[in-house]
Each structure stands twice: as C-alpha cells, then as structure tokens.
Design a protein around this motif. Structure first.
Motif, PDB file in Angstrom:
ATOM      1  N   LEU A 159      -8.371  12.525  -4.154  1.00 27.99           N
ATOM      2  CA  LEU A 159      -7.110  11.809  -3.916  1.00 27.99           C
ATOM      3  C   LEU A 159      -6.188  12.521  -2.918  1.00 27.99           C
ATOM      4  N   GLY A 160      -5.954  13.811  -3.146  1.00 26.09           N
ATOM      5  CA  GLY A 160      -5.034  14.567  -2.282  1.00 26.09           C
ATOM      6  C   GLY A 160      -5.449  14.524  -0.822  1.00 26.09           C
ATOM      7  N   LYS A 213      -5.121  10.871   0.622  1.00 28.48           N
ATOM      8  CA  LYS A 213      -3.772  10.306   0.755  1.00 28.48           C
ATOM      9  C   LYS A 213      -2.888  11.140   1.674  1.00 28.48           C
ATOM     10  N   VAL A 214      -3.027  12.456   1.583  1.00 25.44           N
ATOM     11  CA  VAL A 214      -2.078  13.323   2.291  1.00 25.44           C
ATOM     12  C   VAL A 214      -2.605  13.740   3.661  1.00 25.44           C
ATOM     13  N   ARG A 223      -9.019  20.309  -7.917  1.00 29.13           N
ATOM     14  CA  ARG A 223      -8.144  19.306  -7.308  1.00 29.13           C
ATOM     15  C   ARG A 223      -7.100  19.975  -6.409  1.00 29.13           C
ATOM     16  N   LEU A 244       0.436  17.705  -5.151  1.00 30.60           N
ATOM     17  CA  LEU A 244      -0.669  17.566  -4.191  1.00 30.60           C
ATOM     18  C   LEU A 244      -0.151  17.247  -2.794  1.00 30.60           C
ATOM     19  N   GLY A 245       1.139  16.909  -2.707  1.00 32.94           N
ATOM     20  CA  GLY A 245       1.722  16.582  -1.414  1.00 32.94           C
ATOM     21  C   GLY A 245       1.917  15.090  -1.208  1.00 32.94           C
ATOM     22  N   LEU A 246       1.581  14.287  -2.237  1.00 36.98           N
ATOM     23  CA  LEU A 246       1.822  12.849  -2.120  1.00 36.98           C
ATOM     24  C   LEU A 246       3.325  12.569  -2.094  1.00 36.98           C
ATOM     25  N   GLN A 258       3.681   7.069  -2.741  1.00 38.53           N
ATOM     26  CA  GLN A 258       2.233   7.206  -2.955  1.00 38.53           C
ATOM     27  C   GLN A 258       1.932   7.575  -4.400  1.00 38.53           C
TER      28      GLN A 258
END
Lengths: 248, 223
Positions: free
Chosen positions: A106-107, A110-111, A155, B130-132, B136
């Motif tokens: 995910l990280g 998305k990032v 993660r 996580l940086g979202l 998000q």
C-alpha cells in the motif's frame, strides 16, 4: 556523522499536563537509541512527535533536515518526514481488510506511485526477510501476534525509511513471540538502520542500543552507553527504576 | 342474525394483477430514494464529524430535522407545501423519491458517522505514518473497513424506507397501498386485498434480507 533527529527545548502538553519538558536530543545516522522509563513518563509521546502523530507546543524539532513547527504547523515538512520515517506500533495496526502482502504494498503504491509489479516484488522480498513469505496471501487476523508485528515491520520497511520508530513493539505480544520480533529488530540494527525504540525489554536495550535514554516525568534524566546506564546509573531515579525492572 | 366471515381466496387472487402494478412504483420510490439517500448520507455523515464547525453544524441540523419529524409530514410538506414556494406543482413520484431520499439520508448519515468512528484511530495513524495523505488514508484504509460495518444498518434502513413508501398513498402515487385502496373501493374486499398487500411487502423485504445476508457473509469472510 549527521543528525537525523534534532530536538531542542521541546515542550509538549496534554491540556495542562506538561508531558515533555525541555527535551534536548539528537540522534545520529545509523544510531540505535533505546528509550526506557515508567508508563506515563512520556517516552511514547516523545517518539510520536518525531513523525508528527503528536504535536508539540514549543521548541525545535528537525527530522531529516525538515523543521517541524509547533502546534502542527508546517504540514509540508510533515508530509516529507513521514515518507522517510517508518513506525511500528504496540498494537501492530495492520490493515485488516487487506492481505498481508497488500498491507506491505500500500505505502509504495499510494505514496511513491510504485507499479503493482515493483510493489509486489518489494513486498515479497521484505516478507521473506521477516520470515512471513509463505503467509503473504493471508489476512492479518489469521496470523499470530508475533507474525503480525513482523508484517508491520515489513510494511514500514517497504517505504525505505531513513529512520524507524518502534513504540513498545513487543508489549502486546505473548511472551513466546517476543523473541521473533526482537530478532528482526536486531537484524535491522546490524544492517545499520537508524532506530528509536521505546521498550521494556532491557535485555534487548543492553545488547542492541548504542545509547540508552531514561525518561522520568517528561524529562531526560540520564543517557549513555547501555553498560554505563544499566551497570552504573548516576541518577537516583534511574537507579530506582532499574532496580524495579531488573529485579525480576 | 348470524355473522360469519369467510376469507375469499378468489377475491385475493383476483386482486393480484392490479396490485402488482403498484410494485414498480414502490420499488422505484424506495430504491431511487435510497440511492440518493446513500449519497446524502455519505456527504452529511462525513460533514457531521468534520473538525470545522461551519461544516459540522449544518450537517447536524439536517440530520436532526429529518430524523426528528415524521416522514408523512415531510412528504406532505414537499408535495403540498413546496409548490407554493417554487411556484410550480411537484409530481407525486418526485415528491415521494425526494422524501425517501431526504429522510433515509438523515438516518444513513448517522450510520456513516457511526461506521467511520468505530474504526480504531491506530488505523489512521498507521496510514499517516506510511506517508499517505489524510484523504488517501480515509478512502483506502478507513472507508473500506467502515463500509463493511455499515452493511447491516444500511440494510435495516432500506427495509424501513421500503415500508415508509406505503404512506405515500396520501399524495396519490400509484404504489402498492394506493393500488389496494383503489381496488377495494370497487370490490369492498378490504381483508383479502390488504392481506395480499402485506404479503407483497413481505416478499420484497424478505428478498432484500436474504441478499444482504449473502453480501454480509461474503464481506466478512475476508476479515
């Protein structure tokens, strides 16, 4: 060596409660800093300030060259910091609606806008590294606590952080699972990861830490090399604390 | 004089084709209204937990007004009252859909609020760490989990709204109850016809319950 975290005269309040008092602390690249102290001493709050999960009221906090402003100011710096700083929580906080592998993917997706293929490869590599490779398609609730925490570490690592924060990573685990999580953290330290670890595992602190910090009622009371702090504590509060936790 | 009531099966069966004509209206008003209500529920539910008071207050006002007044009054107001304001009549179908939408929207707002607030704040912290971005984190972490928890109360609201459409016979929409009333006016077989009407509502709501149960089982299987 370069500072990755620099705190100067940092103060934090919860309402009227003065939780962090005039904290001065620098962490060098590659250093493993273990923070110990009684419950409610402010040690978790301290590392939660580093990635902005807690705001501070006054003082200076620079992380990876980005200066955070008091009271949640400078959101831009915060966004940058969070990309570079990984965090592992006491309660794991895995995403229960995603498989183990998707949790890790995910990280980056998305990032960092990583492609499915790249994120997938990263996830597989990291899950193998923490020994969960064969559980990648399961959901977190089907894993033991120790396995879940190792996934949480993978993660965080997927973002290739320059600093890892560990907030009591083994406190919610059954005793027989603590070892497997500490093993992963030990490996990480050996590979040169910069780490700030809040823990009650004194054996781990003594073995892995470059520096141990003792916090009492929001103040850094004592710090130094683990052998010095554990074998020859200077402050009487540190002595009292250590005699309590090392007695059993 | 001896009085003996006999259930007239033939009358009940005869009424079915006429009553069935009401079903499309009942379904159109319910599901049309619920669909809009769901959109309203997401919007106002999320606004009602916003930190900014000028977003939160209007949302809360909407929710309280439409939960706190009877849907019958709401639909009468829309159908008979609003035309005075806007200067043109509103057709009964539109008024019915609007009433279900606004009314269910208020209840669904509360479902959305409850669902979102039930997710542990550690999930948000993990996403942000996580940086979202906040957006998000909300849409890829919080919402999917909250939505799963919202399915049972949403199903409940759908069933309530389907039954609420029966009140709209008063504004003359040709839905199930209205069809029944018209039929009875000609045949005087109230017992049989309302019995069939009740069975038809039950058929709709039971089918929905069944579908929801299947959806729920599939949704929960993964968690």
């Amino acid at each position: 060596m370069t500072h990755i975290v620099e705190m100067k005269g940092m103060n934090k309040y919860f309402g009227k409660l003065h939780v962090l008092k005039n904290i001065d602390l620098t962490v060098e690249q590659g250093e493993v800093v273990v923070i110990i102290g009684a419950s409610g001493s402010g040690k978790s709050t301290l590392i939660r300030c580093v990635n902005g999960l807690e705001e501070f009221e006054s003082g200076k906090l620079v992380v990876d060259g980005q200066a955070l402003a008091p009271k949640g100011g400078n959101q831009k710096a915060l966004t940058e910091i969070r990309k570079e700083v990984g965090m592992v929580f006491q309660q794991f906080n895995l995403f229960p609606h995603l498989t183990v592998k998707k949790n890790v993917m995910l990280g980056p997706m998305k990032v960092k806008n990583a492609s499915q293929v790249v994120a997938n490869a990263t996830a597989e590599r990291l899950l193998n590294r923490v020994g969960i490779g064969n559980q990648a398609d399961k959901y977190p609730s089907h894993l033991s606590g120790g396995q879940q925490q190792r996934v949480a570490i993978a993660r965080a690592l997927a973002m290739e952080p320059r600093l890892m924060l560990f907030d009591e990573p083994t406190s919610a685990l059954d005793p027989e699972m603590i070892g497997e999580v500490l093993d992963v953290m030990r490996e990480l330290a050996k590979e040169g990861m910069t780490m700030m670890v809040v823990t009650h595992e004194m054996g781990f602190a003594r073995e892995v830490a470059d520096r141990v910090i003792y916090i009492h009622e929001g103040q850094i009371v004592e710090q130094g090399k683990p052998d010095d702090v554990f074998d020859n504590p200077q402050n009487e509060r540190t002595q009292a604390f250590l005699s309590r936790v090392l007695a059993h | 004089m001896e009085f003996q009531f006999q259930f007239d099966w033939q009358a009940a069966i005869d009424s079915i084709p006429f009553l069935l004509k009401g079903i499309p209206y009942t379904l159109l008003i319910s599901f049309g209204g619920l669909l809009i209500g769901f959109v309203l529920g997401i919007i106002f539910g999320l606004l009602s937990i916003n930190k900014k008071w000028f977003l939160r207050w209007p949302a809360t006002a909407y929710i309280e007004i439409f939960r706190g007044t009877p849907i019958l009054v709401q639909v009468l107001f829309i159908f008979y009252g609003l035309p005075d304001l806007i200067g043109s009549p509103i057709n009964p179908l539109t008024a019915g859909i609007a009433a279900i939408a606004l009314n269910s929207g208020a209840y669904i707002s509360e479902v959305v609020r409850g669902g979102v607030q039930s997710i542990d704040k550690g999930q948000t912290e993990a996403g942000l760490s996580l940086g979202l971005s906040r957006t998000q984190t909300f849409w890829s972490i919080i919402w999917p989990q909250a939505f799963r928890r919202m399915i049972p109360p949403l199903g409940n609201q759908a069933i309530v709204s389907i039954k609420d459409t029966s009140l709209f016979s008063v504004i003359g929409v040709g839905e199930l109850v209205r069809q029944g009333q018209i039929y009875i006016a000609n045949t005087f077989t109230a017992f049989e016809v309302y019995f069939v009407v009740a069975i038809l509502y039950l058929a709709i709501t039971l089918s929905l319950s069944l579908i929801l149960r299947l959806v729920e089982r599939r949704g929960l299987a993964s968690v």
